[in-house]
Design a protein around this motif. Structure first.
Motif, PDB file in Angstrom:
ATOM      1  N   SER A  20      -4.166 -20.194   2.317  1.00 15.29           N
ATOM      2  CA  SER A  20      -3.009 -19.659   3.075  1.00 15.29           C
ATOM      3  C   SER A  20      -2.139 -18.681   2.431  1.00 15.29           C
ATOM      4  N   LYS A  21      -2.199 -17.472   2.395  1.00 16.87           N
ATOM      5  CA  LYS A  21      -1.333 -16.591   1.804  1.00 16.87           C
ATOM      6  C   LYS A  21       0.190 -16.707   1.927  1.00 16.87           C
ATOM      7  N   ASN A  22       0.610 -16.829   3.161  1.00 22.58           N
ATOM      8  CA  ASN A  22       1.753 -17.050   3.798  1.00 22.58           C
ATOM      9  C   ASN A  22       2.186 -18.207   3.336  1.00 22.58           C
ATOM     10  N   ALA A  90       2.586  -5.861  -1.320  1.00 27.84           N
ATOM     11  CA  ALA A  90       2.989  -7.026  -0.460  1.00 27.84           C
ATOM     12  C   ALA A  90       4.352  -7.075   0.191  1.00 27.84           C
ATOM     13  N   GLY A  91       4.271  -6.838   1.480  1.00 27.66           N
ATOM     14  CA  GLY A  91       5.681  -6.577   2.425  1.00 27.66           C
ATOM     15  C   GLY A  91       6.329  -7.829   2.280  1.00 27.66           C
ATOM     16  N   ALA A  92       5.841  -8.845   2.453  1.00 37.49           N
ATOM     17  CA  ALA A  92       6.520 -10.239   2.339  1.00 37.49           C
ATOM     18  C   ALA A  92       7.081 -10.391   0.982  1.00 37.49           C
ATOM     19  N   VAL A  93       6.392 -10.168   0.353  1.00 39.20           N
ATOM     20  CA  VAL A  93       6.777 -10.375  -1.164  1.00 39.20           C
ATOM     21  C   VAL A  93       8.156  -9.602  -1.321  1.00 39.20           C
ATOM     22  N   LYS A 119       5.927   3.410   2.778  1.00 38.78           N
ATOM     23  CA  LYS A 119       5.976   4.187   3.962  1.00 38.78           C
ATOM     24  C   LYS A 119       6.639   3.110   4.981  1.00 38.78           C
ATOM     25  N   ARG A 120       6.942   1.779   4.488  1.00 41.25           N
ATOM     26  CA  ARG A 120       6.956   0.600   5.552  1.00 41.25           C
ATOM     27  C   ARG A 120       8.989   1.014   5.410  1.00 41.25           C
ATOM     28  N   PRO A 121       9.298   0.466   6.478  1.00 36.94           N
ATOM     29  CA  PRO A 121      10.908   0.544   6.713  1.00 36.94           C
ATOM     30  C   PRO A 121      11.602  -0.768   6.408  1.00 36.94           C
ATOM     31  N   SER A 165       9.744 -10.076  11.230  1.00 37.32           N
ATOM     32  CA  SER A 165      10.557 -11.334  11.056  1.00 37.32           C
ATOM     33  C   SER A 165      10.948 -11.541   9.505  1.00 37.32           C
ATOM     34  N   GLN A 166      10.086 -10.841   8.584  1.00 36.33           N
ATOM     35  CA  GLN A 166      10.328 -11.329   7.223  1.00 36.33           C
ATOM     36  C   GLN A 166      11.749 -10.889   6.737  1.00 36.33           C
ATOM     37  N   PHE A 167      12.439 -10.085   7.374  1.00 36.83           N
ATOM     38  CA  PHE A 167      13.954  -9.987   6.944  1.00 36.83           C
ATOM     39  C   PHE A 167      14.784 -11.109   7.248  1.00 36.83           C
ATOM     40  N   LYS A 336       3.007  -2.133   9.515  1.00 37.50           N
ATOM     41  CA  LYS A 336       2.477  -2.777   8.596  1.00 37.50           C
ATOM     42  C   LYS A 336       1.445  -2.072   7.378  1.00 37.50           C
ATOM     43  N   GLU A 337       0.667  -2.444   6.816  1.00 40.59           N
ATOM     44  CA  GLU A 337      -0.090  -1.692   5.695  1.00 40.59           C
ATOM     45  C   GLU A 337      -0.398  -0.444   6.135  1.00 40.59           C
ATOM     46  N   CYS A 338      -0.766  -0.203   7.369  1.00 45.52           N
ATOM     47  CA  CYS A 338      -0.747   1.318   7.994  1.00 45.52           C
ATOM     48  C   CYS A 338      -0.406   1.142   9.437  1.00 45.52           C
ATOM     49  N   ASP A 339      -0.503   2.231  10.161  1.00 43.20           N
ATOM     50  CA  ASP A 339      -0.132   2.232  11.618  1.00 43.20           C
ATOM     51  C   ASP A 339      -1.438   1.231  12.252  1.00 43.20           C
ATOM     52  N   ARG A 340      -1.298   0.222  12.357  1.00 43.38           N
ATOM     53  CA  ARG A 340      -2.599  -0.873  12.811  1.00 43.38           C
ATOM     54  C   ARG A 340      -2.849  -0.447  14.343  1.00 43.38           C
ATOM     55  N   ILE A 341      -2.028   0.298  14.887  1.00 39.63           N
ATOM     56  CA  ILE A 341      -2.513   0.805  16.287  1.00 39.63           C
ATOM     57  C   ILE A 341      -3.324   2.432  16.079  1.00 39.63           C
ATOM     58  N   ASP A 382      -5.575  -0.874   4.141  1.00 37.98           N
ATOM     59  CA  ASP A 382      -5.502  -2.076   4.771  1.00 37.98           C
ATOM     60  C   ASP A 382      -6.368  -3.100   4.988  1.00 37.98           C
ATOM     61  N   HIS A 383      -6.284  -4.338   4.128  1.00 37.48           N
ATOM     62  CA  HIS A 383      -7.372  -5.560   4.341  1.00 37.48           C
ATOM     63  C   HIS A 383      -7.784  -5.745   5.592  1.00 37.48           C
ATOM     64  N   ARG A 384      -6.522  -5.768   6.488  1.00 35.68           N
ATOM     65  CA  ARG A 384      -7.148  -6.461   8.009  1.00 35.68           C
ATOM     66  C   ARG A 384      -7.949  -5.144   8.643  1.00 35.68           C
ATOM     67  N   VAL A 385      -7.686  -3.938   8.566  1.00 41.52           N
ATOM     68  CA  VAL A 385      -8.433  -2.941   8.816  1.00 41.52           C
ATOM     69  C   VAL A 385     -10.236  -3.108   8.233  1.00 41.52           C
ATOM     70  N   ALA A 409      -8.785  -7.244  -1.043  1.00 42.93           N
ATOM     71  CA  ALA A 409      -8.232  -8.308  -2.067  1.00 42.93           C
ATOM     72  C   ALA A 409      -6.952  -8.641  -1.905  1.00 42.93           C
ATOM     73  N   LYS A 410      -6.229  -7.648  -1.000  1.00 44.92           N
ATOM     74  CA  LYS A 410      -4.611  -7.932  -0.817  1.00 44.92           C
ATOM     75  C   LYS A 410      -4.533  -9.388  -0.123  1.00 44.92           C
ATOM     76  N   SER A 411      -5.299  -9.776   0.569  1.00 45.37           N
ATOM     77  CA  SER A 411      -5.253 -11.365   1.033  1.00 45.37           C
ATOM     78  C   SER A 411      -6.722 -11.977   0.895  1.00 45.37           C
TER      79      SER A 411
HETATM   80  C1  LIG Z   1       1.096  -7.587   7.214  1.00 44.59           C
HETATM   81  C2  LIG Z   1       0.511  -8.216   6.299  1.00 44.59           C
HETATM   82  O1  LIG Z   1       1.208  -8.682   5.002  1.00 44.59           O
HETATM   83  P1  LIG Z   1       2.547  -7.907   4.525  1.00 44.59           P
HETATM   84  O2  LIG Z   1       3.602  -7.659   5.646  1.00 44.59           O
HETATM   85  O3  LIG Z   1       3.268  -9.277   3.555  1.00 44.59           O
HETATM   86  O4  LIG Z   1       2.439  -6.678   3.585  1.00 44.59           O
HETATM   87  C3  LIG Z   1      -0.658  -8.976   6.508  1.00 44.59           C
HETATM   88  O5  LIG Z   1      -1.142  -9.950   5.594  1.00 44.59           O
HETATM   89  O6  LIG Z   1      -1.500  -8.565   7.374  1.00 44.59           O
END
Ligand SMILES: C=C(OP(=O)(O)O)C(=O)O
Ligand SMILES: O=C(O)C1=C[C@@H](OP(=O)(O)O)[C@@H](O)[C@H](O)C1
Length: 432
Positions: A20-22, A90-93, A119-121, A165-167, A336-341, A382-385, A409-411
């Protein structure tokens, strides 16, 4: 690197879920915030977990590692006074360390992914840090961000939870180390609420006391606490495994994914229920999810906020379901890493899927007959894309080529190897 995904009708075999990454980012952080030496067994190895490892080392943690574990000696609330930190993408980091950085006089988080994390706020956390007397310089709430800390103050704090929620998690990690007690009120909504449970879980394991209201909107955090050094074991990762399970669901398959605890606090374990609700033949016992896919899925309606990092993989499965699926309450996928919508749906449309977007919804008109494919996909960093479009490519008529697929490889650096090990036809070629 390009991933050339060929139509593959059959998948079979067994995969050990990635770690688990998180949880890895959390245990590295609480190991760093402890005075003493903690051991983390089976940590994830990915760009994001490496970013946390690198940054806490820069901040003064001492890390030794072998194939099985990381041994980390923390710096408590006295990090080294570094000038710069590089969290990669890494946003959470970034968000978790912005609060830790308040114990340093002057740290700049650099902007190495201007097209993605850049680009993320982060305004909501910046606001709270300012309430604590920390000066923050920023580019309209975005990177580069300089934290001029030193003596952050606790007390009554508010943080908005409707973007990430990361804040809140970030503040929950840091406030126990302050001299004063703190009270945190979450304003507006709290998105990805379930993952705050993972934060509270690891805090308790490190001996930190946090009084949380039942709805997770109010917290009382005694000050003057210290993190205990402990041993931690990282469980398997549901968000990454969701893509493997989706691949098995849309093909004829007999696939087992190991190390997926039934009683995990990861919200993305809901992907098992989502696939089950879509009519996929699967079992989940003793940490093993066993999918026997027959290519037949039925549409459903799901609150995606319960499994935020698995939504894209579940949407990929829904592309082949009979009927119209709806994933609602997912607006924060846009941050997130991009606009996932918008970005993700554009790529799905190129592949031949019939999808519609609303501000906070993804609607999928399923095509059980498969999609055409035969096009190049933009990964949007975006790894998830990448993972989700690979699933779609396997069930397409002409395959898909995914550009910049190295961002997986991000996750999940071993994603394509894992898929190939169960029979997926994917070729990786370098891009000129
Ligand atoms: C959104 C993600 O990570 P983070 O916000 O940490 O960049 C993710 O792993 O899908
Ligand atoms: O706390 C965490 O480790 C994370 C929280 C979630 O983000 P949001 O709270 O921004 O949805 C999730 O998407 C991300 O991958 C990791």
């Amino acid at each position: 690197m390009k991933a050339i995904v060929q139509p593959t009708s059959h998948l079979q075999g067994e995969i050990n879920a990635l770690s688990s990454k998180n949880y890895t980012t959390r245990y590295l952080l609480i190991g760093a915030l402890a005075n003493g030496t903690s051991t983390i067994y089976y940590p994830a190895h990915s760009e994001d977990s490496d970013a946390m490892r690198r940054c806490v080392r820069d901040l003064g943690a001492i890390i030794e590692e072998d194939d099985e574990k990381i041994v980390i000696t923390g710096f408590g609330k006295n990090p080294k006074h570094v000038n710069e930190l590089n969290v990669g993408n890494a946003g959470a980091v970034l968000r978790f360390l912005m609060s830790t950085a308040a114990f340093c006089p002057d740290v700049t988080f650099v902007n190495t992914y201007p097209e993605s994390l850049g680009k993320r706020p982060h305004d909501d956390l910046i606001d709270t840090l300012q309430q604590m007397g920390v000066e923050v310089q920023h580019n309209n709430g975005r990177l580069p961000i300089t934290i001029k800390g030193g003596q952050p103050r606790g007390g009554k704090l508010t943080v908005s939870g409707n973007v990430s929620s990361q804040f809140l998690s970030s503040l929950l990690f840091m406030t126990p180390l302050l001299e004063e007690d703190s009270e945190i009120e979450v304003l507006h909504d709290l998105k990805s609420k379930i993952i705050v449970g993972q934060t509270l879980e690891v805090l308790a394991q490190a001996g930190i006391v946090v009084h949380a209201s039942e709805d997770l909107m109010h917290y009382r955090i005694p000050g003057g606490q210290s993190y205990q050094a402990k041993e931690y074991v990282i469980q398997g990762d549901y968000p990454g495994s969701a893509a493997i399970l989706a691949a098995a669901a849309v093909t004829n398959s007999d696939v087992r994914v190991l190390r997926l605890e039934e009683n995990s606090k990861q919200g993305e374990k809901a992907c098992v229920d989502v696939l089950r609700a879509m009519g996929v033949n699967l079992t989940h016992d003793n940490g093993v999810v066993h999918v026997r896919g027959n290519q037949r899925l039925v549409a459903g309606e799901f609150d995606g906020d319960h499994f935020t990092d698995a939504v894209l993989a579940m949407v990929a499965a829904a592309v082949f379901a009979e009927g119209t699926s709806r994933f609602y309450n997912v607006e924060n996928l846009r941050y997130k890493e991009c606009d996932r919508i918008t970005d993700y749906l554009n790529e799905l449309r190129k592949a031949g899927a019939d999808v519609e977007e609303r501000q906070s919804e993804i609607i999928v008109h399923g095509k059980p007959e498969g999609v055409e494919g035969g096009v190049e996909i933009n990964a949007h960093f975006d790894h998830r894309v990448i993972m989700a479009l690979t699933v779609v490519g396997l069930r397409s008529k002409q395959g898909l080529t995914i550009r910049d697929a190295h961002h997986v490889a991000k996750s999940y650096p071993q994603y394509f190897d894992h898929l190939r090990s169960i029979g997926a036809q994917v070729e990786l070629v370098s891009e000129s």
